[in-house]
Design a protein around this motif. Structure first.
Motif, PDB file in Angstrom:
ATOM      1  N   GLU A 109       0.815  -1.202   0.000  1.00  0.00           N
ATOM      2  CA  GLU A 109       0.000   0.000   0.000  1.00  0.00           C
ATOM      3  C   GLU A 109       0.857   1.264   0.000  1.00  0.00           C
ATOM      4  O   GLU A 109       0.523   2.241  -0.659  1.00  0.00           O
ATOM      5  CB  GLU A 109      -0.902  -0.023   1.244  1.00  0.00           C
ATOM      6  CG  GLU A 109      -2.029   0.964   1.216  1.00  0.00           C
ATOM      7  CD  GLU A 109      -2.966   0.749   2.383  1.00  0.00           C
ATOM      8  OE1 GLU A 109      -3.157   1.713   3.144  1.00  0.00           O
ATOM      9  OE2 GLU A 109      -3.488  -0.373   2.534  1.00  0.00           O
ATOM     10  N   ASN A 110       1.968   1.242   0.720  1.00  0.00           N
ATOM     11  CA  ASN A 110       2.853   2.398   0.829  1.00  0.00           C
ATOM     12  C   ASN A 110       4.130   2.149   0.031  1.00  0.00           C
ATOM     13  O   ASN A 110       4.466   0.997  -0.266  1.00  0.00           O
ATOM     14  CB  ASN A 110       3.191   2.666   2.301  1.00  0.00           C
ATOM     15  CG  ASN A 110       1.961   3.068   3.090  1.00  0.00           C
ATOM     16  OD1 ASN A 110       1.174   3.906   2.664  1.00  0.00           O
ATOM     17  ND2 ASN A 110       1.774   2.437   4.235  1.00  0.00           N
ATOM     18  N   PRO A 111       4.876   3.204  -0.271  1.00  0.00           N
ATOM     19  CA  PRO A 111       6.124   3.032  -1.025  1.00  0.00           C
ATOM     20  C   PRO A 111       7.136   2.151  -0.284  1.00  0.00           C
ATOM     21  O   PRO A 111       7.301   2.252   0.932  1.00  0.00           O
ATOM     22  CB  PRO A 111       6.658   4.458  -1.162  1.00  0.00           C
ATOM     23  CG  PRO A 111       5.486   5.348  -0.945  1.00  0.00           C
ATOM     24  CD  PRO A 111       4.576   4.609  -0.003  1.00  0.00           C
ATOM     25  N   VAL A 112       7.803   1.297  -1.033  1.00  0.00           N
ATOM     26  CA  VAL A 112       8.851   0.442  -0.484  1.00  0.00           C
ATOM     27  C   VAL A 112      10.094   1.308  -0.272  1.00  0.00           C
ATOM     28  O   VAL A 112      10.520   2.021  -1.170  1.00  0.00           O
ATOM     29  CB  VAL A 112       9.161  -0.730  -1.447  1.00  0.00           C
ATOM     30  CG1 VAL A 112      10.360  -1.535  -0.965  1.00  0.00           C
ATOM     31  CG2 VAL A 112       7.938  -1.625  -1.592  1.00  0.00           C
ATOM     32  N   ILE A 113      10.666   1.231   0.938  1.00  0.00           N
ATOM     33  CA  ILE A 113      11.853   2.036   1.259  1.00  0.00           C
ATOM     34  C   ILE A 113      13.145   1.233   1.164  1.00  0.00           C
ATOM     35  O   ILE A 113      14.231   1.772   1.342  1.00  0.00           O
ATOM     36  CB  ILE A 113      11.742   2.669   2.669  1.00  0.00           C
ATOM     37  CG1 ILE A 113      11.687   1.578   3.743  1.00  0.00           C
ATOM     38  CG2 ILE A 113      10.541   3.600   2.745  1.00  0.00           C
ATOM     39  CD1 ILE A 113      11.947   2.059   5.140  1.00  0.00           C
TER      40      ILE A 113
END
Length: 174
Positions: A109-113
């Motif tokens: 759901e969120n950007p991969v860091i």
């Protein structure tokens, strides 16, 4: 890349990461400790070095399992200790790892860091902490933190799990 390859992986506690990758078919060995990168050779983070047979498990599969078994989208106060990274030993490996992360970004759901970083050096953990999970899977830490990650392996990556290795552990449901 015939023969045995190696890759560094970090993102959560090295005890957890060690148990995850020790539980896979095609993984020859997992060394648990701290890795530094070429950009910051004095800064070490908890991580593992995984030796694997690319004929049995691909780098892309290892990266996928890595992303799905740690908080690869979460920035938190412990990120310097638990750097979310794939540590590569060759340029070709870095290209493959970056491509794999890019292809998996829609799984989250969120950007991969998670960063792909050139490996610099490794410090092995004290012998008493090596093979942490498999030496005593009933420890409270193992039950609380490692078992849930191994359940992800069993549920999502069952084709890659070494059933013989997990047989009889808490995560196998026995």
């Amino acid at each position: 890349m015939p023969g045995i390859n190696k890759i560094g992986l970090g993102g959560s506690c090295h005890w957890c990461t060690e148990a995850i990758f020790q539980s896979l078919k095609g993984v020859i060995s997992v060394n648990q400790g701290w890795i530094s990168s070429g950009d910051h050779p004095a800064e070490f983070s908890e991580a593992v070095v995984v030796e694997y047979n690319p004929d049995l498990i691909t780098l892309e599969t290892l990266v996928e399992i890595h992303l799905h078994t740690h908080s690869c989208t979460a920035e938190h106060s412990m990120r310097s200790k638990y750097r979310s990274a794939v540590y590569t030993f060759a340029d070709k490996q870095a290209i493959s790892a970056k491509r794999a992360i890019e292809q998996l970004r829609n799984d989250f759901e969120n950007p991969v860091i998670t960063k792909v970083i050139r490996f610099h050096s490794f410090r092995l953990n004290s012998e008493k902490y090596l093979d942490y999970y498999y030496n005593d899977p009933d420890k409270p830490f193992c039950r609380t933190f490692i078992d849930p990650k191994l359940k992800i392996l069993l549920n999502r990556f069952s084709d890659h799990v070494n059933d013989h290795k997990l047989q009889g552990t808490a995560s196998s449901g026995q």
